[in-house]
Design a protein around this motif. Structure first.
Motif, PDB file in Angstrom:
ATOM      1  N   SER A 107      18.631  26.380   0.580  1.00  0.00           N
ATOM      2  CA  SER A 107      20.021  26.222   0.994  1.00  0.00           C
ATOM      3  C   SER A 107      20.895  25.766  -0.170  1.00  0.00           C
ATOM      4  O   SER A 107      22.104  26.046  -0.194  1.00  0.00           O
ATOM      5  N   PHE A 108      20.291  25.065  -1.135  1.00  0.00           N
ATOM      6  CA  PHE A 108      21.067  24.640  -2.305  1.00  0.00           C
ATOM      7  C   PHE A 108      21.531  25.848  -3.103  1.00  0.00           C
ATOM      8  O   PHE A 108      22.676  25.881  -3.582  1.00  0.00           O
ATOM      9  N   ALA A 116      27.440  16.151  -4.784  1.00  0.00           N
ATOM     10  CA  ALA A 116      26.300  16.423  -3.909  1.00  0.00           C
ATOM     11  C   ALA A 116      25.151  15.496  -4.256  1.00  0.00           C
ATOM     12  O   ALA A 116      24.953  15.127  -5.413  1.00  0.00           O
ATOM     13  N   LEU A 122      28.737  16.301  -0.371  1.00  0.00           N
ATOM     14  CA  LEU A 122      27.869  17.359   0.121  1.00  0.00           C
ATOM     15  C   LEU A 122      26.435  16.857   0.186  1.00  0.00           C
ATOM     16  O   LEU A 122      25.879  16.460  -0.836  1.00  0.00           O
ATOM     17  N   GLU A 130      28.101  29.917  -3.303  1.00  0.00           N
ATOM     18  CA  GLU A 130      29.385  29.845  -2.605  1.00  0.00           C
ATOM     19  C   GLU A 130      30.429  29.104  -3.435  1.00  0.00           C
ATOM     20  O   GLU A 130      31.590  29.527  -3.531  1.00  0.00           O
ATOM     21  N   LEU A 170      24.542  27.217  -1.560  1.00  0.00           N
ATOM     22  CA  LEU A 170      25.701  26.359  -1.814  1.00  0.00           C
ATOM     23  C   LEU A 170      26.302  26.658  -3.179  1.00  0.00           C
ATOM     24  O   LEU A 170      27.521  26.790  -3.322  1.00  0.00           O
ATOM     25  N   ILE A 183      22.647  17.531   0.274  1.00  0.00           N
ATOM     26  CA  ILE A 183      21.748  18.629  -0.084  1.00  0.00           C
ATOM     27  C   ILE A 183      20.314  18.171   0.124  1.00  0.00           C
ATOM     28  O   ILE A 183      20.045  16.977   0.294  1.00  0.00           O
TER      29      ILE A 183
END
Length: 427
Positions: free
Chosen positions: A68-69, A40, A60, A75, A72, A62
């Motif tokens: 939002s990071f 990323a 990815l 997840e 990520l 970022i």
């Protein structure tokens, strides 16, 4: 199978810089273990970046200062996050700890930025004391000892930030053993937080060209890297004229990624000073050259250009800063010099004396075999990481200073980032 998230300051460009090659070495090592790896970066995609899909590594994109990071990371649930340089750790480590605290946090410094910064400061100070431009060009490479370097580094913001990042991390990879000694002996960094892990090079598979089939000098390095640009200027204004005085027909081929107009303006065929810019294959042009010139007056880490030179069987002339961390007690693959006159003499001698040249080539091969062999270095790194996976909790308990710094130092970074994120969301 471990899951690894690598956060790059930039997308890796192995044909542009040693840092790019270093990152690819690490990615290939992790994939060789069968580990799942994601890469990323918040940087813009670059045309010269490596094809990570060939390693089955997803790219990815970022964003900085964006929650939002965190989503990520939650997840992915990585077992380890590798931060590419200390400013990436500053931006993202607190988010990793908040979103998925189990993940090992490993920092790869690439080189010790605060050491490079201190040496650049010392060079500029010496140049500012000169009363003419000609004398400023003549200032030799920085030769400050460890105590002097510490005095300069300790008062600079960059050292405080970078070494704080080292303490906050579970492990920091250092490519130079000199930098390991500096951090341990002068800054008190515990050995448990550091690992000397130099460039992990693949042995040359082709016999290098002999002396008789080579010609000219070569200098190579990314023009965006300040030590490289300074070395080009030192070559142009001082060193190359001294070489040409002794070898009137000699040529210096200057290669490097991202040459700015101020660099291409130095191109002068009458002086044998040829600024050729990007090299599609750095090893191919290095293999044809007889001698590599790397007059680095400041810098840090390990010099990829000199590792490439030795891999191609090309003797080099450099300074103590250029050779630092590369050869230990082994004889150097060329010459290490301190001033302009010695540099010119060594360059001419290597270019003209086949016996001296052959000995330098042999020395370079020995250095690569004994200090940069990929498999043993890779095995040592994987073994160290496996121990950390197993002993993570006790390792963190033992690193009280790191825990304290994470509690205090990063709060300002965290709150500023959260404020920016909230302000952006409100628009």
């Amino acid at each position: 199978m471990h899951k690894i998230l690598v956060i790059g300051y930039v997308w890796p460009e192995p044909r542009s810089s040693a840092a790019g090659s270093r990152m690819i070495e690490l990615l290939e090592l992790f994939r060789k273990q069968g580990w799942s790896v994601s890469f990323a970066s918040a940087a813009a995609l670059s045309e010269h970046r490596a094809d990570l899909s060939s390693l089955q590594i997803p790219e990815l994109q970022i964003a900085l200062n964006c929650d939002s990071f965190d989503a990520l990371v939650s997840e992915l649930q990585p077992d380890m996050v590798l931060f590419d340089r200390y400013f990436t750790e500053e931006q993202f480590a607190w988010r990793v700890e908040r979103a998925w605290p189990q993940a090992l946090r490993v920092l790869d410094t690439s080189d010790l930025h605060c050491l490079r910064d201190a040496r650049q400061h010392l060079l500029k100070t010496a140049q500012q004391a000169c009363d003419s431009e000609a004398k400023r060009h003549q200032v030799p490479a920085v030769t400050a000892d460890m105590d002097t370097l510490y005095q300069v580094m300790a008062s600079h913001d960059m050292a405080q930030r970078e070494i704080a990042a080292i303490y906050r991390s579970d492990l920091t990879l250092m490519i130079s053993d000199f930098e390991v000694q500096l951090l341990q002996q002068r800054f008190g960094v515990p050995p448990a937080l550091l690992m000397h892990n130099p460039l992990m090079l693949i042995p040359p598979v082709v016999e290098p060209l002999p002396f008789e089939q080579r010609q000219h000098f070569i200098s190579i390095g990314n023009f965006r890297h300040a030590p490289n640009w300074d070395s080009v200027l030192w070559l142009k204004n001082v060193l190359w004229p001294m070489v040409r005085q002794r070898l009137p027909n000699a040529q210096l081929h200057v290669y490097g990624a991202y040459p700015p107009p101020k660099a291409t303006a130095l191109h002068n065929p009458k002086q044998g000073f040829l600024v050729l810019g990007w090299a599609d294959d750095a090893h191919e042009v290095m293999t044809r050259a007889r001698v590599c010139l790397a007059p680095l007056r400041f810098g840090a880490g390990i010099k990829g250009k000199l590792a490439d030179a030795m891999a191609c069987g090309t003797p080099n002339v450099t300074t103590a800063i250029g050779s630092e961390g590369m050869h230990g007690e082994l004889a150097w693959g060329g010459a290490i010099v301190a001033d302009a006159e010695a540099f010119a003499e060594a360059a001419v001698a290597l270019h003209e004396d086949p016996t001296l040249w052959q000995q330098a080539q042999d020395n370079g091969r020995t250095i690569l075999e004994q200090r940069f062999a990929r498999e043993p270095l890779g095995d040592e790194l994987i073994a160290r990481l496996q121990r950390l996976f197993e002993q993570r909790e006790q390792h963190r308990v033992d690193n009280f200073i790191g825990r304290m710094l994470r509690h205090h130092t990063l709060k300002s970074t965290q709150y500023m980032s959260q404020w920016i994120a909230a302000k952006t969301a409100a628009k």
